[in-house]
Design a protein around this motif. Structure first.
Motif, PDB file in Angstrom:
ATOM      1  N   HIS A 138       0.807  -1.124   0.030  1.00  0.00           N
ATOM      2  CA  HIS A 138      -0.160   0.176  -0.114  1.00  0.00           C
ATOM      3  C   HIS A 138       0.910   1.310   0.036  1.00  0.00           C
ATOM      4  O   HIS A 138       1.885   1.279   0.208  1.00  0.00           O
ATOM      5  CB  HIS A 138      -1.075   0.025   1.207  1.00  0.00           C
ATOM      6  CG  HIS A 138      -0.304   0.110   2.727  1.00  0.00           C
ATOM      7  ND1 HIS A 138      -0.620  -0.901   3.563  1.00  0.00           N
ATOM      8  CD2 HIS A 138       0.597   0.879   3.147  1.00  0.00           C
ATOM      9  CE1 HIS A 138      -0.087  -0.588   4.774  1.00  0.00           C
ATOM     10  NE2 HIS A 138       0.801   0.520   4.474  1.00  0.00           N
ATOM     11  N   ASN A 140       0.753   4.916   1.629  1.00  0.00           N
ATOM     12  CA  ASN A 140       0.039   5.549   3.208  1.00  0.00           C
ATOM     13  C   ASN A 140      -0.106   7.066   2.256  1.00  0.00           C
ATOM     14  O   ASN A 140       0.847   8.081   2.793  1.00  0.00           O
ATOM     15  CB  ASN A 140       0.608   5.392   4.130  1.00  0.00           C
ATOM     16  CG  ASN A 140      -0.045   6.159   5.425  1.00  0.00           C
ATOM     17  OD1 ASN A 140      -0.636   6.912   5.141  1.00  0.00           O
ATOM     18  ND2 ASN A 140       0.349   5.674   6.529  1.00  0.00           N
ATOM     19  N   SER A 145      -0.411   7.399  10.976  1.00  0.00           N
ATOM     20  CA  SER A 145      -0.210   5.892  11.421  1.00  0.00           C
ATOM     21  C   SER A 145      -0.528   5.777  12.918  1.00  0.00           C
ATOM     22  O   SER A 145      -0.293   6.728  13.709  1.00  0.00           O
ATOM     23  CB  SER A 145       1.422   5.757  11.240  1.00  0.00           C
ATOM     24  OG  SER A 145       1.685   4.628  12.210  1.00  0.00           O
ATOM     25  N   TYR A 172       1.161  -7.726   3.745  1.00  0.00           N
ATOM     26  CA  TYR A 172       0.288  -8.522   3.546  1.00  0.00           C
ATOM     27  C   TYR A 172       0.863  -9.896   3.258  1.00  0.00           C
ATOM     28  O   TYR A 172       1.754 -10.064   2.417  1.00  0.00           O
ATOM     29  CB  TYR A 172      -0.423  -8.108   2.049  1.00  0.00           C
ATOM     30  CG  TYR A 172      -1.055  -6.810   2.487  1.00  0.00           C
ATOM     31  CD1 TYR A 172      -2.530  -6.462   2.908  1.00  0.00           C
ATOM     32  CD2 TYR A 172      -0.286  -5.518   2.246  1.00  0.00           C
ATOM     33  CE1 TYR A 172      -3.000  -5.128   3.036  1.00  0.00           C
ATOM     34  CE2 TYR A 172      -0.877  -4.175   2.498  1.00  0.00           C
ATOM     35  CZ  TYR A 172      -2.023  -4.016   2.924  1.00  0.00           C
ATOM     36  OH  TYR A 172      -2.515  -2.813   3.184  1.00  0.00           O
ATOM     37  N   TYR A 196      -2.724  -0.764  -3.183  1.00  0.00           N
ATOM     38  CA  TYR A 196      -3.713   0.004  -2.794  1.00  0.00           C
ATOM     39  C   TYR A 196      -3.290   1.376  -1.947  1.00  0.00           C
ATOM     40  O   TYR A 196      -2.193   1.387  -1.402  1.00  0.00           O
ATOM     41  CB  TYR A 196      -4.450  -0.711  -1.556  1.00  0.00           C
ATOM     42  CG  TYR A 196      -5.606  -0.169  -0.986  1.00  0.00           C
ATOM     43  CD1 TYR A 196      -6.779  -0.011  -1.498  1.00  0.00           C
ATOM     44  CD2 TYR A 196      -5.585   0.590   0.366  1.00  0.00           C
ATOM     45  CE1 TYR A 196      -8.014   0.761  -0.887  1.00  0.00           C
ATOM     46  CE2 TYR A 196      -6.589   1.334   0.945  1.00  0.00           C
ATOM     47  CZ  TYR A 196      -7.782   1.339   0.339  1.00  0.00           C
ATOM     48  OH  TYR A 196      -8.785   1.946   1.125  1.00  0.00           O
ATOM     49  N   TRP A 198      -4.247   4.707   0.129  1.00  0.00           N
ATOM     50  CA  TRP A 198      -5.063   5.116   1.161  1.00  0.00           C
ATOM     51  C   TRP A 198      -4.971   6.558   1.216  1.00  0.00           C
ATOM     52  O   TRP A 198      -3.923   7.288   1.201  1.00  0.00           O
ATOM     53  CB  TRP A 198      -4.583   4.556   2.433  1.00  0.00           C
ATOM     54  CG  TRP A 198      -5.508   5.089   3.686  1.00  0.00           C
ATOM     55  CD1 TRP A 198      -6.626   5.276   3.604  1.00  0.00           C
ATOM     56  CD2 TRP A 198      -5.112   5.692   4.938  1.00  0.00           C
ATOM     57  NE1 TRP A 198      -7.315   5.851   4.754  1.00  0.00           N
ATOM     58  CE2 TRP A 198      -5.982   6.177   5.508  1.00  0.00           C
ATOM     59  CE3 TRP A 198      -3.657   5.551   5.420  1.00  0.00           C
ATOM     60  CZ2 TRP A 198      -5.935   6.307   6.948  1.00  0.00           C
ATOM     61  CZ3 TRP A 198      -3.520   6.146   6.766  1.00  0.00           C
ATOM     62  CH2 TRP A 198      -4.768   6.415   7.689  1.00  0.00           C
ATOM     63  N   THR A 225      -8.793   0.612   5.377  1.00  0.00           N
ATOM     64  CA  THR A 225      -8.022  -0.174   5.552  1.00  0.00           C
ATOM     65  C   THR A 225      -6.493   0.064   6.247  1.00  0.00           C
ATOM     66  O   THR A 225      -6.123  -1.041   7.190  1.00  0.00           O
ATOM     67  CB  THR A 225      -7.729  -0.928   4.177  1.00  0.00           C
ATOM     68  OG1 THR A 225      -9.072  -1.164   3.746  1.00  0.00           O
ATOM     69  CG2 THR A 225      -6.922  -2.192   4.109  1.00  0.00           C
ATOM     70  N   VAL A 226      -5.739   0.925   5.658  1.00  0.00           N
ATOM     71  CA  VAL A 226      -4.301   1.066   5.949  1.00  0.00           C
ATOM     72  C   VAL A 226      -3.958   1.155   7.590  1.00  0.00           C
ATOM     73  O   VAL A 226      -3.162   0.561   8.107  1.00  0.00           O
ATOM     74  CB  VAL A 226      -3.785   2.151   5.198  1.00  0.00           C
ATOM     75  CG1 VAL A 226      -2.301   2.342   5.633  1.00  0.00           C
ATOM     76  CG2 VAL A 226      -3.626   1.512   3.650  1.00  0.00           C
ATOM     77  N   THR A 230      -1.781  -1.438   9.554  1.00  0.00           N
ATOM     78  CA  THR A 230      -0.389  -0.944  10.041  1.00  0.00           C
ATOM     79  C   THR A 230      -0.574  -1.501  11.457  1.00  0.00           C
ATOM     80  O   THR A 230       0.491  -1.901  11.972  1.00  0.00           O
ATOM     81  CB  THR A 230      -0.486   0.686  10.022  1.00  0.00           C
ATOM     82  OG1 THR A 230      -0.648   1.000   8.478  1.00  0.00           O
ATOM     83  CG2 THR A 230       0.872   0.904  10.484  1.00  0.00           C
TER      84      THR A 230
END
Ligand code: HPA
Length: 286
Positions: A138, A140, A145, A172, A196, A198, A225-226, A230
């Motif tokens: 991903h 970010n 975070s 992942y 992906y 984010w 999701t992220v 994370t």
């Protein structure tokens, strides 16, 4: 220094764990955070116990009326699971640490695996609406975070170097993803792999942003999701991410982005996606 002294407070988490334990005494193996439209999957679970979010100290309350959060514990495909319903997003105004709080809670309750799904705009031009995409990495692009303020020190990330506390790479899990791909194949579903991105939201991206994200290597873009991934990675959990491409990202198709079209595509792939998620739970153990 902590950005918010409450969000990483272990005492808070202890209270949340105690509140759940009062209501259910099983330990889930797999936590499922499913995008909108997959709520029905919890109905396929057996021996369920529902714990309302309002009973759990420190749990993020949904800002969407009628979408109160809850945890649904139960069995699915012979696996002890917990569904996180009423997921919250950064654009709703929560601190990112609070968005990830359910992951910390469920990990403490025993979950070692996290399955996350979402819907996303397609940036890769070969990903038509309806395409299912396993997330392999991903970007970010919200630059937030849940590890901020946790006392964590900079750690190298998902690019082949050491990561978080466990040193496990990447975010992942390749083995679970490969098994999930086989499930998709067996179901006759055309699933792809991709990156992906984010973004904060709540507005869709500008055309210029989508062009920039394409240059950066993103295959899909979405607003969730992220944070959860994370957090899970930092805790050493095994993660699988799956996006449904519901629309071409802004500027990649004629006309404005149509929310009704997004909903129609979600509806069309819902059955396939539910079967796929069930199959993925079945192969969660390698
Ligand atoms: N952008 C961001 N989030 C999304 C999109 C999109 O195009 N489609 C579904 N979620």
């Amino acid at each position: 220094m902590r950005s918010d002294p409450t969000v990483h407070d272990d005492e808070d988490l202890d209270a949340a764990v105690a509140a759940v334990r009062e209501r259910v005494d099983v330990s889930p193996e797999v936590a499922l955070i499913l995008g909108s439209g997959l709520g029905q999957l919890a109905e396929a679970a057996d021996e369920t116990t529902v714990v309302p979010a309002t009973d759990i100290p420190g749990y993020p309350e949904s800002t969407v009326k009628g979408h109160d959060g809850q945890l649904v514990f139960g069995g699915l495909e012979g696996t002890r699971v917990v569904f996180v319903q009423g997921r919250v997003h950064l654009y709703e105004g929560y601190p990112v640490q609070q968005i990830a709080m359910p992951v910390r809670l469920l990990h403490t309750l025993g979950a070692e695996r996290l399955l996350v799904t979402n819907s996303a705009g397609g940036i890769n031009r070969t990903f038509d609406p309806g395409t299912l995409m396993f997330i392999t990495g991903h970007l970010n692009m919200a630059f937030a975070s849940p590890s901020v303020g946790s006392g964590a020190v900079p750690a190298r990330r998902h690019d082949g170097a050491a990561a978080g506390r466990t040193g496990r790479e990447p975010f992942y899990d390749p083995a679970w993803t490969s098994r999930a791909e086989q499930v998709a194949l067996d179901l006759g579903l055309d699933a792809r792999r991709g990156i992906y991105a984010w973004t904060l939201g709540p507005s869709y991206e500008t055309k210029a942003e989508v062009r920039a994200l394409a240059h950066l290597g993103a295959d899909a873009v979405g607003m969730s999701t992220v944070p959860e991934v994370t957090q899970a990675h930092r805790l050493g959990m095994t993660v699988l991410g799956l996006s449904t491409i519901t629309n071409p990202a802004a500027g990649l198709a004629a006309g404005a982005l149509d929310h009704d079209e997004v909903l129609k595509v979600s509806e069309r792939v819902r059955g396939d996606l539910m079967r796929l998620v069930q199959g993925i739970v079945r192969v969660s153990e390698g």
